[in-house]
Enzyme design. Structure first.
Site, mmCIF file in Angstrom:
data_model
loop_
_atom_site.group_PDB
_atom_site.id
_atom_site.type_symbol
_atom_site.label_atom_id
_atom_site.label_comp_id
_atom_site.label_asym_id
_atom_site.label_seq_id
_atom_site.Cartn_x
_atom_site.Cartn_y
_atom_site.Cartn_z
ATOM 1 N N ASP A 1 -11.658 -7.061 -19.098
ATOM 2 C CA ASP A 1 -11.781 -8.234 -19.965
ATOM 3 C C ASP A 1 -10.388 -8.626 -20.455
ATOM 4 O O ASP A 1 -9.749 -7.896 -21.204
ATOM 5 C CB ASP A 1 -12.696 -7.903 -21.148
ATOM 6 C CG ASP A 1 -13.016 -9.108 -22.000
ATOM 7 O OD1 ASP A 1 -12.306 -10.132 -21.897
ATOM 8 O OD2 ASP A 1 -13.968 -9.032 -22.800
ATOM 9 N N HIS B 1 0.812 -1.215 0.000
ATOM 10 C CA HIS B 1 0.000 0.000 0.000
ATOM 11 C C HIS B 1 0.849 1.271 0.000
ATOM 12 O O HIS B 1 0.354 2.359 -0.318
ATOM 13 C CB HIS B 1 -0.919 -0.006 1.226
ATOM 14 C CG HIS B 1 -2.247 0.640 0.977
ATOM 15 N ND1 HIS B 1 -2.434 1.651 0.066
ATOM 16 C CD2 HIS B 1 -3.472 0.425 1.534
ATOM 17 C CE1 HIS B 1 -3.708 2.027 0.069
ATOM 18 N NE2 HIS B 1 -4.349 1.307 0.947
#
Length: 447
Positions: free
Chosen positions: A388, A165
């Protein structure tokens, strides 16, 4: 691995054409370093299974290498420097092209229907579908800053990730994931603009920042785990109509039309009130709703909306349990709205400067063990379903078990337009009470 998941292979994927001559050194801000003891965030997308001639693993790895060339900080490592003159340490990101971890796993006994429980429950085996469930940001000195796991199921594929992070936040991570999916689906690279690093640091704060050694050491495992109530994870779905009805209810309770609350704020407020109502916290006690705030457009001058790096921090709306429950949904949502609106450039500057002067409590974590806090993580603004890789879009999103406390809420875009899904980590008895709460269920579904 376990939970029916078998590790097939583990490898390091490096950026293609990585050059050591122009490697970048990224200094870390107070907002980055405050996450030193945080677990790597974990997210994953569930897909149907592609045809066997798609060559799934090789295509994913090849396209990942190209994506890492663009998002080169993910292929770097955290570097720790000892400052002997004052017994402190400092950190920076070295974009050295060391690469990301890529795990290929199989779960031949698990199907998509096993994953998507009709009652909204999250099966316990799901934690094994995520990589590296025990990495903390400080471990980036010896482990990759990004790890990917691809798990093939009987009729589906789960692509998950965890990341350090301190090098990135959700905005940057999902941007990377989108680029990776586009490269994979196209079968080659595409014209992607050069990565824009945040390049942000407060004036008057010298870097690298010096941190006391004691604050950077890993906390030992808690001996109190056996006494902590069991947590479970559940998916709560807010349809577009649910949200419209909640907003109408909340805004009717707010006196000023200039202070209308947003969908995100009202959904968070509804969860906050409902969870605290069943957590057994005394009415006199303070309760916190911690919200992740993106600083990109709040600092002055503002940064690019999609610049790469970590530009978020947690801030809290605070009230008493009595006030939260008695003053209604509108007041709770309004408190969250006011909190977010108050995060200005001056606020960010004061927080960073105070942290710089008083580096402490890095091991305090994100929440509370007494059930008085909720933490609203992730965002339904992230376009997670437009990913996708070449055989179809995702059918579900899930968060992994990292940074789990009772009260952690991961908010995601729902698969239907205008909807929001929440993956809630809560004490088991709180979930049982929520599922029997007519007022709560009036605005949410679990199917």
């Amino acid at each position: 691995m376990a939970g029916g998941v078998v590790l097939v292979s583990s490898s390091i994927v490096r950026p293609v054409r990585s050059s050591q001559s122009d490697r970048t050194k990224i200094h870390l801000t107070p907002f980055d370093l405050s996450l030193l003891q945080f677990d790597y965030p974990q997210r994953g997308l569930l897909f149907s299974k592609p045809d066997s001639d798609f060559h799934l693993i090789s295509r994913l790895k090849d396209s990942l290498s190209l994506a890492l060339e663009i998002y080169f900080p993910f292929a770097g490592r955290l570097v720790k420097t000892e400052n002997l003159e004052d017994d402190t340490v400092s950190f920076f990101i070295d974009c050295d092209g060391s690469g990301a971890r890529f795990l290929h796993a199989e779960a031949t006994s698990v199907s998509v229907s096993d994953f998507l429980q009709p009652d909204g429950s999250v099966p316990d085996f799901m934690k094994y579908f995520f990589p590296a469930d025990d990495f903390k940001s400080c471990d980036g000195v010896s482990v990759p800053l990004l790890a990917i796991q691809v798990t093939e199921m009987t009729d589906g594929v789960f692509i998950s990730f965890c990341y350090n992070h301190m090098v990135a936040d959700g905005v940057s991570m999902w941007s990377f994931f989108h680029t990776w999916s586009k490269i994979c689906s196209s079968g080659s690279g595409f014209n992607h603009k050069p990565l824009v690093l945040k390049g942000w640091f407060l004036e008057g704060i010298d870097y690298p920042i010096h941190i006391p050694v004691s604050e950077t050491e890993r906390s030992p495992p808690s001996r109190e785990l056996s006494s902590v109530p069991i947590t479970k994870e559940w998916i709560f779905h807010f349809s577009k109509k649910n949200i419209i009805d909640l907003k109408a209810k909340a805004n009717s309770e707010v006196a000023s039309s200039d202070m209308e609350v947003s969908s995100l704020q009202v959904v968070s407020a509804h969860m906050w009130r409902s969870i605290i109502r069943h957590s057994g916290v005394s009415r006199e006690r303070e309760t916190h709703c911690k919200i992740v705030v993106d600083l990109r457009q709040r600092v002055n001058p503002p940064l690019e909306k999609d610049c790469f790096g970590n530009m978020v921090y947690l801030t809290s709306a605070i009230t008493t349990v009595e006030e939260l429950l008695d003053r209604g949904l509108g007041e709770a949502a309004l408190q969250i709205r006011k909190l977010v609106s108050s995060q200005t450039n001056d606020t960010c500057k004061r927080l960073a400067e105070d942290w710089f002067r008083n580096v402490k409590n890095l091991k305090s974590g994100i929440g509370s063990k007494v059930g008085d806090t909720i933490v609203v993580a992730s965002s339904p603004r992230f376009d997670v379903y437009n990913k996708d890789f070449g055989w179809g879009k995702p059918i579900a999103i899930r968060a992994g078990p990292s940074n789990s406390i009772s009260g952690k809420l991961s908010l995601f875009q729902g698969i239907n337009e205008g909807s929001i899904d929440i993956q809630a980590t809560l004490w088991e008895d709180v979930i049982v009470k929520l599922l029997a709460d007519v007022e709560f269920l009036e605005h949410v579904t679990t199917a």
